[in-house]
Scaffold this motif. Structure first.
Motif, mmCIF file in Angstrom:
data_model
loop_
_atom_site.group_PDB
_atom_site.id
_atom_site.type_symbol
_atom_site.label_atom_id
_atom_site.label_comp_id
_atom_site.label_asym_id
_atom_site.label_seq_id
_atom_site.Cartn_x
_atom_site.Cartn_y
_atom_site.Cartn_z
ATOM 1 N N VAL A 91 -2.804 60.600 36.710
ATOM 2 C CA VAL A 91 -1.650 60.038 37.405
ATOM 3 C C VAL A 91 -2.205 59.222 38.561
ATOM 4 O O VAL A 91 -3.004 59.733 39.354
ATOM 5 N N ASP A 92 -1.799 57.946 38.652
ATOM 6 C CA ASP A 92 -2.293 57.121 39.755
ATOM 7 C C ASP A 92 -1.318 57.172 40.931
ATOM 8 O O ASP A 92 -0.267 57.820 40.863
ATOM 9 N N GLY A 93 -1.655 56.498 42.010
ATOM 10 C CA GLY A 93 -0.851 56.531 43.216
ATOM 11 C C GLY A 93 0.557 55.993 43.051
ATOM 12 O O GLY A 93 1.469 56.375 43.786
ATOM 13 N N ALA A 94 0.757 55.111 42.085
ATOM 14 C CA ALA A 94 2.090 54.568 41.820
ATOM 15 C C ALA A 94 2.918 55.502 40.938
ATOM 16 O O ALA A 94 4.074 55.218 40.640
ATOM 17 N N GLY A 95 2.308 56.601 40.488
ATOM 18 C CA GLY A 95 3.025 57.548 39.642
ATOM 19 C C GLY A 95 2.899 57.261 38.154
ATOM 20 O O GLY A 95 3.548 57.908 37.342
ATOM 21 N N ARG A 96 2.059 56.292 37.779
ATOM 22 C CA ARG A 96 1.875 55.988 36.349
ATOM 23 C C ARG A 96 1.026 57.081 35.704
ATOM 24 O O ARG A 96 -0.006 57.465 36.238
ATOM 25 N N ILE A 97 1.467 57.518 34.552
ATOM 26 C CA ILE A 97 0.791 58.594 33.825
ATOM 27 C C ILE A 97 0.029 57.971 32.667
ATOM 28 O O ILE A 97 0.594 57.199 31.874
ATOM 29 N N ARG A 98 -1.257 58.319 32.552
ATOM 30 C CA ARG A 98 -2.090 57.788 31.475
ATOM 31 C C ARG A 98 -2.753 58.936 30.742
ATOM 32 O O ARG A 98 -3.192 59.905 31.347
ATOM 33 N N ILE A 99 -2.834 58.779 29.430
ATOM 34 C CA ILE A 99 -3.546 59.733 28.586
ATOM 35 C C ILE A 99 -4.651 58.949 27.891
ATOM 36 O O ILE A 99 -4.352 58.026 27.141
ATOM 37 N N ASP A 100 -5.893 59.311 28.193
ATOM 38 C CA ASP A 100 -7.047 58.582 27.689
ATOM 39 C C ASP A 100 -6.914 57.078 27.910
ATOM 40 O O ASP A 100 -7.174 56.270 27.019
ATOM 41 N N GLY A 101 -6.447 56.716 29.100
ATOM 42 C CA GLY A 101 -6.348 55.316 29.482
ATOM 43 C C GLY A 101 -5.093 54.593 29.029
ATOM 44 O O GLY A 101 -4.827 53.483 29.461
ATOM 45 N N GLN A 102 -4.304 55.221 28.159
ATOM 46 C CA GLN A 102 -3.065 54.596 27.694
ATOM 47 C C GLN A 102 -1.925 55.009 28.600
ATOM 48 O O GLN A 102 -1.691 56.199 28.801
ATOM 49 N N GLU A 103 -1.238 54.013 29.131
ATOM 50 C CA GLU A 103 -0.140 54.321 30.044
ATOM 51 C C GLU A 103 1.027 54.908 29.284
ATOM 52 O O GLU A 103 1.379 54.474 28.206
ATOM 53 N N GLY A 104 1.605 55.923 29.899
ATOM 54 C CA GLY A 104 2.741 56.594 29.272
ATOM 55 C C GLY A 104 3.968 56.552 30.092
ATOM 56 O O GLY A 104 4.065 56.175 31.193
#
Length: 159
Positions: A146-159
């Protein structure tokens, strides 16, 4: 402050709230779409667990925004659990959607030392404290971030 300034301030607040809500809904829907793409039925249990964690993180983020309170997801050797910030401390989050989740199929987080915990924290506007956990099963690895903007990624793919 004059009436014109107050009206402008209200409009800006509504615009900000609408933007945050749109961001949360976009992340949630993208995560829900990502779960079947990352882990179709019968596929790798590690990918399935990573997708399940990603979906729960999106749900925690949504709860933080909709309930206007900070929400935390704590990952440890046993699984992960949800907490809410109340009166200066973290307490377990109530509700069936937020019951503690145990790891399945021999999946575990890769932690540096015994007893370590990784916390994903979302604030009431949907942003997050950046955090990453690597899940392992045998020799396989999957990363949930989870990055600072709240984006969730699984193995680099944004979810």
């Amino acid at each position: 402050m004059g009436a014109v300034d107050l009206t402008r301030l209200k409009r800006l607040a509504i615009a900000l709230l609408a933007t945050v809500l749109a961001n949360v809904l976009t992340n949630l829907s993208a995560t829900l779409l990502l779960v079947p793409l990352v882990a179709p039925l019968g596929e790798d249990p590690l990918r399935r667990e990573a997708a399940r964690l990603g979906a729960h993180l999106a749900r925690a983020q949504e709860e933080a925004v909709l309930a206007t309170r900070s929400v935390e997801v704590v990952v440890d050797d046993d699984g992960y659990r949800f907490a809410v910030r109340r009166l200066g401390g973290w307490t377990a989050l109530d509700g069936a959607s937020f019951r503690p989740i145990a790891w399945r199929d021999d999946v575990a987080p890769l932690l540096r030392r015994e007893g370590e915990r990784i916390a994903f924290r979302f604030d009431p506007v949907g942003v997050a404290e950046p955090a990453v956990v690597t899940l392992v099963r045998g020799t396989q690895r999957a990363q949930v971030e989870v990055d600072g903007a709240g984006r969730i990624r699984i193995d680099g793919q944004e979810g």
